[in-house]
Scaffold this motif. Structure first.
Motif, short mmCIF file in Angstrom:
data_model
loop_
_atom_site.label_atom_id
_atom_site.label_comp_id
_atom_site.label_asym_id
_atom_site.label_seq_id
_atom_site.Cartn_x
_atom_site.Cartn_y
_atom_site.Cartn_z
N TYR A 64 0.80 -1.22 0.00
CA TYR A 64 0.00 0.00 0.00
C TYR A 64 0.83 1.27 0.00
O TYR A 64 0.30 2.36 0.01
CB TYR A 64 -0.95 0.01 1.20
N THR A 177 -3.79 3.90 0.87
CA THR A 177 -5.19 3.61 1.21
C THR A 177 -5.56 4.07 2.62
O THR A 177 -6.68 3.85 3.07
CB THR A 177 -5.45 2.09 1.10
N GLN A 181 -9.17 3.91 4.67
CA GLN A 181 -9.25 2.85 5.67
C GLN A 181 -9.07 3.33 7.11
O GLN A 181 -9.49 2.64 8.04
CB GLN A 181 -8.21 1.77 5.37
#
Length: 193
Positions: A64, A177, A181
């Motif tokens: 990520y 992300t 998240q």
């Protein structure tokens, strides 16, 4: 757990040795460290070594974080912490309880705390609403510790596990992300208070 558990076994010797050597900050952010961060670029022969160190500290690497951004991250993270704070963190890991700083001798602890051992922090006194944000792949703060902490806090109003199974400790800050998240759920939580 990562190297924190191993280091905690030697914290007294490590802390005393660093203190005697005049070291009062762990991994300080210096100009030379920023200048040398290019050795961790994606094309560098040392890139796998940098990734390995990142893995040891934060847990298994996720996908990520933009790999091209890693030299910037490595140049600024970690940004240094005091020896006293580092020592107390590892003491907590070793003692397996959330406690005050251990001065290393019963007489000094008695002088500071009125008892020979460091007292625990009483999380039961924290009455403010608490939101806990955690992930399964975090080697610094694991699910067992989250559950223990949540059981001691009287007003946990949100216990949020990041839904992605391989989200690690550093991803809370650096993952592409993280906005979706973590940050949006944090903002939603804060607005609900």
């Amino acid at each position: 757990m990562g190297p924190h558990r191993v280091l905690s076994l030697f914290i007294n010797e490590l802390s005393e040795g660093l203190h005697r050597s005049g070291v009062h900050e762990i991994v300080p952010l210096t100009r030379s460290r920023v200048e040398w961060s290019g050795i961790c670029s994606e094309l560098s022969i040392l890139s796998p070594f940098c990734t390995f160190i990142h893995f040891l500290i934060n847990g298994p690497n996720s996908n990520y974080v933009d790999k091209k951004y890693l030299p910037v991250i490595y140049a600024h993270t970690p940004a240094g912490t005091g020896l006293h704070i580092f020592t107390q963190l590892l003491q907590i890991v070793d003692a397996e309880r959330f406690q005050a700083f251990d001065y290393g001798s019963p007489s000094r602890n008695h002088k500071e705390y009125g008892q020979t051992t460091p007292p625990p922090y009483l999380l039961s006194r924290v009455t403010a609403p608490v939101g806990m944000f955690w992930s399964d792949n975090d080697w610094v703060v694991d699910a067992k510790d989250i559950a223990l902490t949540a059981s001691q806090l009287p007003n946990v109003v949100l216990n949020y596990r990041v839904p992605t199974h391989d989200f690690n400790h550093a991803d809370f800050m650096w993952a592409e992300t993280a906005g979706e998240q973590v940050y949006k759920p944090v903002i939603k939580f804060l607005k609900s208070l």
